[in-house]
Design an enzyme around this catalytic site. Structure first.
Site, short mmCIF file in Angstrom:
data_model
loop_
_atom_site.label_atom_id
_atom_site.label_comp_id
_atom_site.label_asym_id
_atom_site.label_seq_id
_atom_site.Cartn_x
_atom_site.Cartn_y
_atom_site.Cartn_z
N SER A 46 1.10 -1.14 0.15
CA SER A 46 0.03 -0.03 0.03
C SER A 46 0.86 1.31 -0.22
CB SER A 46 -0.97 0.08 1.21
OG SER A 46 -0.24 0.41 2.29
N ASP A 91 -0.48 -3.27 13.78
CA ASP A 91 -0.93 -4.36 13.01
C ASP A 91 -0.30 -5.78 13.48
OD1 ASP A 91 -2.51 -2.85 11.45
OD2 ASP A 91 -0.92 -2.81 9.72
N ARG A 125 -12.99 -0.90 4.44
CA ARG A 125 -11.92 -1.36 4.28
C ARG A 125 -11.16 -0.92 3.05
NH1 ARG A 125 -10.48 -6.50 5.64
NH2 ARG A 125 -8.43 -5.94 5.06
N ASN A 150 -6.93 0.71 1.56
CA ASN A 150 -6.14 1.58 1.93
C ASN A 150 -6.34 3.23 2.15
OD1 ASN A 150 -6.25 3.14 -0.75
ND2 ASN A 150 -5.06 1.72 -1.62
N VAL A 151 -5.56 4.05 2.78
CA VAL A 151 -6.14 5.15 3.12
C VAL A 151 -6.73 6.09 2.31
CG1 VAL A 151 -4.89 7.43 3.84
CG2 VAL A 151 -4.35 5.28 4.91
N CYS A 197 -8.89 -8.52 17.41
CA CYS A 197 -9.81 -7.86 16.63
C CYS A 197 -11.43 -7.99 17.06
CB CYS A 197 -9.51 -8.28 15.24
SG CYS A 197 -8.14 -8.03 14.59
#
Length: 310
Positions: free
Chosen positions: A14, A87, A152, A154-155, A245
């Site tokens: 990413s 993470d 969900r 990437n940024v 999570c």
């Protein structure tokens, strides 16, 4: 690996992961006088990157972002791996160790929305996009009427969806926005009293093989002592709670006036209850502090709040 490569870093692909890997690369080059071109980056696609249609908890938990990278590390395909510290699972696989933490960025969360600049200002019943149960629970604690929905990607993907109004709002780590030069797209930065971050948020962790003296020595000069102390406490706190999570857990440790201050909290997933703790110790006792705070908080939790596994 070619003869000209001195060191190989593994990373996800990413834009944020690559920025973090390049930051590590720059620091290594400066620390050792290496030509930056001789530090290679190897992109490794993880299960967490492939699975986008369901929450991580339903697919296998935090290890989904690390297991393929760990495998490459243990196989000798890379010398070290660069991760977002939050993470990393609470326990590292056998043969893998956290060798360094880079200086920590801003730990706060940022609100992205076209509808309001506060959680309280969102329209009644607005959707709240998140993949993090912690952020979801903290938002629901302020606004029980919000409708959580999975967000969900990437940024940039999450930014675009929020800015297009596909969700009423989302929260992103300010650290990631800053590293990508996107902090101007945050509608507001949220205060730590109501939005305590995930353990490890804002920090970059670098893992290596436990027995690889060369890699460990190479990484030692770029490790930040203050971040390492704080993360030792936060990770011990998380591990003691067997955090997953499936449970909203927050934690933040900071050095203040020579003491290590730790704050932690566990929430019900619907935000209806929050259980918190504050403790302090000498910096040398960081791991002990995290363990004790985790034990004390766990002992006070009603049955069913802490969901283990995942």
């Amino acid at each position: 690996m070619t003869a000209s490569v001195l060191f190989t870093l593994g990373t996800r692909g990413s834009p944020l992961a690559l920025e973090q890997a390049n930051e590590t690369r720059r620091l290594l080059a400066e620390a050792h006088g290496w030509e930056i071109e001789r530090i290679a980056l190897q992109v490794i696609r993880t299960s967490g990157d492939r699975i986008q249609d369901r929450p991580l908890a339903e697919a296998g938990g935090k290890g989904l972002f690390t297991k393929e990278i760990d495998a490459a590390l243990l196989a000798g395909a890379i010398d070290a791996a660069v991760h977002s510290a939050k993470d990393l699972p609470s326990l590292s696989p056998e043969g893998v160790t956290i060798a360094a933490f880079l200086p920590r960025e801003d730990v706060r969360d940022a609100l992205v929305s076209v509808f309001a600049d506060t959680i309280e200002g969102l329209p009644h019943g607005a959707t709240f996009g998140a993949a993090s149960l912690r952020r979801q629970a903290q938002a629901l604690r302020l606004r029980p009427d919000l409708r959580p929905t999975l967000l969900r990607g990437n940024v940039e993907t999450r930014l675009k969806k929020a800015e297009a109004g596909a969700v009423g709002a989302t929260l992103l780590a300010l650290a990631g926005l800053k590293r990508l030069g996107l902090s101007h797209r945050a509608r507001a930065v949220l205060d730590l009293d109501r939005f305590l971050p995930a353990p490890g948020q804002g920090a970059i962790a670098i893992t290596a093989r436990s027995a690889d003296a060369r890699a460990l020595q190479a990484l030692e000069p770029i490790s930040d002592a203050a971040t390492s102390v704080a993360l030792a406490a936060e990770r011990a706190f998380l591990a003691e709670l067997e955090g997953s999570c499936r449970t909203p857990i927050a934690g933040l440790a900071r050095l203040e006036a020579g003491r290590l201050q730790l704050r932690g909290e566990v929430l019900r997933a619907d935000g209806s209850e929050r259980f918190d703790i504050a403790a302090e110790s000498a910096p040398a006792d960081a791991e002990w502090l995290g363990r004790e705070a985790g034990r004390d908080l766990a002992a006070r939790l009603p049955v069913g709040v802490l969901v283990k596994g995942g």
